[in-house]
Scaffold this motif. Structure first.
Motif, short mmCIF file in Angstrom:
data_model
loop_
_atom_site.label_atom_id
_atom_site.label_comp_id
_atom_site.label_asym_id
_atom_site.label_seq_id
_atom_site.Cartn_x
_atom_site.Cartn_y
_atom_site.Cartn_z
N ALA A 293 123.68 49.19 29.99
CA ALA A 293 123.24 50.34 29.19
C ALA A 293 124.12 51.55 29.46
O ALA A 293 124.50 52.29 28.52
CB ALA A 293 121.78 50.66 29.49
N TYR A 336 126.53 48.08 18.92
CA TYR A 336 126.81 47.99 20.35
C TYR A 336 127.04 46.52 20.69
O TYR A 336 126.18 45.67 20.43
CB TYR A 336 125.65 48.55 21.17
N ALA A 356 118.76 42.05 25.03
CA ALA A 356 119.06 43.12 24.08
C ALA A 356 117.93 44.15 24.02
O ALA A 356 118.17 45.36 23.96
CB ALA A 356 119.32 42.53 22.70
N HIS A 360 118.38 48.05 24.97
CA HIS A 360 118.03 49.08 23.99
C HIS A 360 117.02 50.06 24.57
O HIS A 360 117.13 51.28 24.40
CB HIS A 360 117.47 48.42 22.73
N SER A 363 118.97 52.22 27.17
CA SER A 363 119.98 53.14 26.61
C SER A 363 119.38 54.16 25.65
O SER A 363 119.94 55.24 25.44
CB SER A 363 121.06 52.34 25.88
N ARG A 364 118.24 53.82 25.02
CA ARG A 364 117.56 54.70 24.07
C ARG A 364 118.47 55.09 22.91
O ARG A 364 118.46 56.22 22.43
CB ARG A 364 117.06 55.96 24.78
N GLN A 365 119.25 54.12 22.46
CA GLN A 365 120.14 54.34 21.32
C GLN A 365 119.85 53.25 20.29
O GLN A 365 120.00 52.06 20.58
CB GLN A 365 121.61 54.26 21.75
N ASP A 366 119.44 53.68 19.07
CA ASP A 366 119.20 52.71 18.01
C ASP A 366 120.51 52.21 17.46
O ASP A 366 121.55 52.88 17.52
CB ASP A 366 118.37 53.34 16.90
N TYR A 369 122.50 45.55 18.04
CA TYR A 369 122.93 45.10 19.37
C TYR A 369 123.45 43.67 19.25
O TYR A 369 122.71 42.77 18.86
CB TYR A 369 121.79 45.20 20.37
N TYR A 384 117.88 47.28 15.77
CA TYR A 384 116.96 48.28 16.27
C TYR A 384 117.24 49.61 15.55
O TYR A 384 118.00 50.43 16.02
CB TYR A 384 117.11 48.46 17.79
#
Length: 687
Positions: A293, A336, A356, A360, A363-366, A369, A384
């Motif tokens: 992440a 990603y 995954a 996710h 990392s808190r990023q949509d 993946y 996501y």
């Protein structure tokens, strides 16, 4: 000033052709300057994206710590075991560098250790450990029996011993001299060439079998003891033999046996885990997800540094460009890519969807993946938060992208560069949706601290085993009872003498040879056992002496084949009379007579004229027992049917009345027991 003027004048006078050449020259110089500027001003991303080789990364880790344990095997080999490896490494006596990595099918272990040594530039013993055992070991600049130690560790331990125990065995052999280590390796190779050592751990199915066996024995053995002992006791009571056992003995023995079985089972089946793996800590389980992440926050493409490179610089640059273009496209978004192996020993138990989802969440990023496994070459995509058709990703993604083809299987890099490029093309063309999609929550991975924990011994198949044991006890006790019954019938044990009062009703008129042998032996041995005073020269002694004369002094002759039926009848009569004399039964021996109709009827009560044939009216004066007397009075014609008949060899073994079947001592029976004794002694020549 003159010179300057001269130059100016000269410049003014330059021909037109020379002026054109000068302009061209200046243009070329300008182009060279621009080219040099752009060549030196390459974007920082391209320079930073140049991949660090696997060996260089691992060398940096060993430079920080001589023992590097991967974070990719927490379920089999958590990073928290690094101090154990370090402690063992100190026992080698030389600088030792240990790499604990996942098994990598495309990487040669010896080449990897050599490359790491070249970059670390330190002499010592380099050891590569995978998720099962010591995989490779090479010494650089030090003299240790690395090859012999690797061989000994491989052959002496079963496959389930685990990497830590394998490394411990390796260190033990390394610490020995070269001669001892070589000899030990050769011995191990010869000993376990065909059959490897027994497994150290049992699996869940083995534990179920252990539970089943324990349950079966726990009910089967004690219940069998109760049933068989009960059957044997009934037989003993019926026969009147043996001492009576206290009632508590058999149940007590069954209870003690059950307790012993339960205790023994817990000692023999004492395993609690099915693997050598140590339970990981929460930090062990989150280490890799945190690492990936963090890497994706910096770069949308994260290549696992512990794995071989599968994307070269050109492929990596193109993938970055495709990701950037997709992000800027209509309905696109962030992508990603995690080039990370997915093994069953990882925190997600090899589930790329679970991996995954964890990355996710961390990392808190949509975005999309993409999990690409550099070891087996599989590619999985999870959405996501992008407006991409989920069905398109799930069902329409070509297998050539997800799994590859035959060419991808044969290639070391699984053609991941080309396949990821194809994936980006597929994403560019994927239909957009009105709303962003999100993957559902995947099923949780097995709890790491419970994954290898065996169920309790007294659980699972233990309960069915109890019922099977009870059924088996019933079946076995039935078989034992049958065998005992058959054995008893085959042995035909001698019955106890029948009571005198029932003899007239049970004695046969045409006895078989086996009946006579069995009865004669029983009556004679019973008389011997009851005759406790050999010096008592009473009437009973005369009976015993005469009976023994008939069998030549050996009671076993009474049940030997070939003994004449008349002799056996005489033995029976004498033995019964002797037992009655010992009992001093005056009623039974009032006239010292036995029944002359059938001597097997026992004592006589009187003398009576009886018919001895169905033809004519011939009569004989014979002593008779009470039933025979009653028959002679009420039904005289019934006496011939009650006469004892024995085989007559002179008549072809046809049966005749006993007094006609022989000229031996038995003919004296109608005249009394005393006359029978005298006749026996006369025949034997004894006075």
């Amino acid at each position: 000033m003159k010179a300057v003027a001269t130059n100016r004048a000269y410049a003014v006078r330059i021909p037109a052709r020379s002026s054109d050449r000068l302009r061209v020259l200046r243009l070329l110089l300008a182009l060279c300057a621009v080219t040099a500027f752009f060549a030196t001003a390459t974007p920082a991303r391209a320079a930073e994206a140049t991949p660090v080789t696997q060996a260089a990364y691992l060398a940096d880790r060993l430079r920080e710590n001589p023992v590097h344990v991967t974070d990719q095997l927490p379920r089999e080999l958590p990073r928290s075991t690094a101090p154990d490896f370090a402690r063992l490494a100190k026992k080698t006596g030389v600088p030792t560098y240990v790499l604990v990595l996942p098994t990598q099918s495309s990487t040669d272990g010896r080449q990897l250790l050599g490359a790491v040594h070249d970059r670390l530039n330190r002499d010592g013993l380099y050891v590569l450990v995978d998720d099962s055992a010591v995989a490779e070991a090479t010494a650089y600049g030090v003299r240790v029996p690395a090859d012999a130690a690797s061989t000994a560790a491989m052959y002496e331990l079963p496959y389930d011993a685990g990497p830590l125990r394998s490394f411990e065995r390796f260190v033990d052999v390394v610490a020995q001299s070269a001669e001892k280590a070589t000899a030990r390796a050769e011995t191990a190779r010869e000993t376990y060439r065909d059959d490897e050592p027994a497994e150290m751990y049992v699996g869940p199915s083995d534990r179920r079998n252990q539970s089943f066996v324990t349950g079966t024995l726990l009910t089967g053995v004690p219940l069998t003891i109760l049933l068989v002992a009960g059957y044997a006791g009934r037989r003993r009571r019926r026969s009147g033999a043996g001492r009576r056992v206290p009632r508590w003995v058999v149940p007590g023995a069954a209870v003690v046996t059950a307790a012993a079985i339960a205790l023994t089972a817990t000692v023999v089946f004492d395993q609690t885990r099915s693997s050598a793996a140590e339970p990981p800590t929460p930090a062990d389980l989150s280490a890799r997800v945190d690492r990936v992440a963090a890497g994706l926050r910096k770069d949308p493409v994260y290549a696992d540094p512990e794995s071989p490179r599968v994307l070269d610089s050109r492929q990596l640059d193109r993938l970055h460009d495709r990701i950037r273009d997709f992000r800027r496209s209509d309905g696109g978004g962030p992508v990603y890519v995690a080039l990370v192996p997915q093994t069953p020993a990882s925190e997600s138990a090899g589930d790329s969807w679970l991996f995954a989802a964890a990355v996710h969440a961390e990392s808190r990023q949509d975005g999309l993946y993409v999990v690409a496994d550099p070891d087996d070459g599989t590619i999985d995509v999870y959405n996501y938060g992008l407006r991409i058709d989920a069905d398109r990703l799930s069902f329409d993604l070509p297998d050539a992208v997800t799994f590859g083809d035959s060419k991808a299987d044969e290639a070391d890099d699984h053609l991941l560069g080309e396949r990821l490029d194809t994936l980006m093309t597929f994403l560019d063309k994927a239909p957009r949706t009105d709303r962003p999609g999100f993957e559902s929550t995947p099923a949780a991975a097995p709890k790491a601290d419970e994954e290898y924990a065996l169920p309790p011994l007294f659980a699972t198949d233990f309960w069915p085993g109890l019922f099977v044991g009870a059924f088996a006890a019933l079946l076995l006790s039935g078989v034992v009872a049958g065998v005992m019954w058959i054995g008893g019938r085959l042995r035909r044990p001698d019955p106890a003498p029948e009571p005198t009062d029932v003899l007239p009703f049970t004695a046969p008129t045409e006895p078989s040879a086996s009946y006579l042998r069995r009865t004669a032996y029983t009556e004679l041995t019973t008389l011997i056992s009851e005759f406790t005073d050999p010096d008592d020269r009473t009437r009973a002694w005369d009976h015993l002496d005469a009976a023994m004369l008939l069998v030549d002094g050996d009671p076993d002759r009474a049940r030997a084949a070939g003994t004449a039926p008349a002799t056996l009848v005489a033995v029976i009569v004498l033995a019964r009379a002797g037992r009655a004399a010992l009992a001093d039964d005056a009623d039974d021996l009032r006239h010292d007579l036995c029944c002359g109709v059938n001597p097997l009827h026992g004592p006589a009560v009187s003398r009576h004229h009886v018919r001895v044939t169905t033809e004519g009216v011939a009569r004989r004066l014979l002593p008779v027992c009470e039933p025979c007397r009653d028959t002679a009075i009420a039904e005289p014609g019934g006496i011939p049917g009650r006469l004892l008949r024995l085989p007559d060899p002179s008549l072809g073994n046809s049966r005749v009345p006993y007094y006609d079947a022989t000229d031996g001592p038995l003919t004296a029976v109608p005249h009394g027991i005393a006359r029978l004794i005298d006749k026996v002694r006369e025949t034997a020549g004894v006075h």
